[in-house]
Design an enzyme around this catalytic site. Sequence first.
Site, PDB file in Angstrom:
ATOM      1  N   PRO A  18      54.536  47.625  30.032  1.00 19.75           N
ATOM      2  CA  PRO A  18      53.391  47.015  30.712  1.00 19.75           C
ATOM      3  C   PRO A  18      53.755  46.263  31.985  1.00 19.75           C
ATOM      4  CG  PRO A  18      53.998  45.697  28.820  1.00 19.75           C
ATOM      5  CD  PRO A  18      54.926  46.873  28.833  1.00 19.75           C
ATOM      6  N   SER A  20      44.484  44.077  32.151  1.00 17.52           N
ATOM      7  CA  SER A  20      45.301  45.153  32.672  1.00 17.52           C
ATOM      8  C   SER A  20      46.627  44.555  33.109  1.00 17.52           C
ATOM      9  CB  SER A  20      44.601  45.798  33.844  1.00 17.52           C
ATOM     10  OG  SER A  20      45.424  46.800  34.334  1.00 17.52           O
ATOM     11  N   CYS A  21      47.679  45.325  32.925  1.00 21.79           N
ATOM     12  CA  CYS A  21      49.000  44.722  33.133  1.00 21.79           C
ATOM     13  C   CYS A  21      49.818  45.521  34.117  1.00 21.79           C
ATOM     14  CB  CYS A  21      49.732  44.669  31.819  1.00 21.79           C
ATOM     15  SG  CYS A  21      49.710  46.251  31.001  1.00 21.79           S
ATOM     16  N   VAL A  22      49.305  45.721  35.298  1.00 22.58           N
ATOM     17  CA  VAL A  22      50.094  46.480  36.265  1.00 22.58           C
ATOM     18  C   VAL A  22      51.409  45.792  36.589  1.00 22.58           C
ATOM     19  CG1 VAL A  22      48.430  47.865  37.431  1.00 22.58           C
ATOM     20  CG2 VAL A  22      48.653  45.476  38.020  1.00 22.58           C
TER      21      VAL A  22
END
Lengths: 409, 103
Positions: free
Chosen positions: A295, B101-103
């Site tokens: 992630p 969200s974990c960009v």
Amino acid sequence: MKKILILGGGTGGTIMANKLRKTLERDEWDITLVDQDKTHYYQPGFLFIPFGIYTKYDVMKPKSDFFPAGINTIYSHIVRIDGESNKVLLEGGKVLPYDFLIIATGTQIQPEETPGLKEELWYKEIFDFYTIEGSIALREFFKTWQGGRLVVSIAELPFKCPVAPLEFAFLADAYFHEIGMRDKVDITFVTPLPGAFTKPRATKMLGQLLEEKNINVISEFYIERVDNKSKKIISYDQQEVPFDVLTIVPVNMGSDMIGRSGLGDDLNFVPTDKYTLRSEKFENVFVLGDASNIPTSKAGSVVHFAADVLYENLMSAIEGRPLLAKFDGHSNCYIETGFGKGSIIDFNYETEPLPGTFPLPGIGPFGLLQNTKMNHYGKVLFRWIYWHILLRGKELPIESEMSMAGKKL
Amino acid sequence: MATKNIAGIPVEVNEEGYMSDPSQWSREIAVELAKEENIELTEKHFEILEFIRKEYESGVQLTIRKVGKSGIVDIKGLYELFPGGPLKKSSKIAGIPKPASCV
Ligand SMILES: Cc1cc2nc3c(=O)[nH]c(=O)nc-3n(C[C@H](O)[C@H](O)[C@H](O)COP(=O)(O)OP(=O)(O)OC[C@H]3O[C@@H](n4cnc5c(N)ncnc54)[C@H](O)[C@@H]3O)c2cc1C
């Protein structure tokens, strides 16, 4: 002879080949790298081609220029990994056994996943800027375009280089200003995210920049299909955005080969321990870069930092020691904002991008979450660093682990 | 962080109304949370809630696409069940944290 097999000779595969050949004894370890493509593309450069800043010659070099002496390279399509029997099958039937495997097959765009995307208007009025072909086709299009609605959109998360579509919008704004037709171009940024970016402070800073540059933002737009007749993108909840030219980041997926091997998730990314970078399924398989599901950003800088950790852990695995090196998700991205300026963000699994200076506290020279000329030079320099230092697995003056020094909470 | 009475039970929620402790969740709580979103829960809704709770517990990053491939509904169906932001709304009603969200 024991065998290390590296799948993919892009950013990650090339770095690993260089690191490993330097230390592993040649009479003990055989290193083989497989890739289907002989050309290495500097992918960050694709962004500049549509605006005539780079040509294809600036972003292409033979892969072999970057591989160390003393490894075997095979240019072939990889068909399948058989993790149970430690073998990889290539097109044409060749079988490669391995003791340790490094998967670095990256992520590719899959326009076919979105109905209507790859149809009549593809490379006529609909373009990607994530491939050399897309960028060049868009360059040709812009040369004669008279203006209208330019829509920049993102089909699905995650996608590599999460700031690239924003940079594209900023560069488009600058480009149309410079050629004197910004008043004829309406730029709209369409994203499935709730704002310009994922993390709060960067979203705020980048959102403000979009506003200043008169770029419209449509958020939480999850594209279902493209209507080629009426030239609209349509979301699952029936919102519609009309376009004259659509520039899109299509769905990003890991290699089909990962799916065929039963090693992927629903987007063919390999489930990977986010700290050790080892596959969750096989003890002798490691995953580097965009191919994994860790992630953090799918970016060249992440690949570079992760390579240090993967290298240490692979060495430990080879010697039967526990895997002690831990990846922190460190990512560092220059963001080109147009008119010779840029911004930079530095973050990891735990810490969102924060303002401050980088890499030296209080000095910089780069300003985190700021819009400066110096940051732009950082991006320009990055290409040189990429070809000459990063790919060759050499050290950069930046630690793999993210540092809080210079950051303001 | 605040405590809120939902279906007669004191429940910890954050500023945005997402439950802090997924283990406090129950069907009754879900019904009340859904009402706040103007959604009347059917069995189909519950199937999705159970699915995303299971995915969350196993540490999987949830996406609309993933729920769309669950075999319970397709993406369009998901939007119909949880109009306007299906992942955020279903997560809230399922008592799990807001999907990040974990960009
Ligand atoms: C427009 C754009 C802008 C970007 N900007 C930046 C930036 O500013 N900063 C940054 O850090 N990063 C940036 N990136 C991202 C960066 O380029 C990638 O994250 C990085 O190259 C990933 O490295 P990798 O080794 O994981 O994959 P890649 O370098 O993509 O390598 C994968 C390799 O695997 C091979 N392969 C795949 N499947 C098979 C198969 N089945 N058989 C044989 N070979 C196969 C491919 O041919 C390829 O050579 C950008 C990317 C794009 C597209």
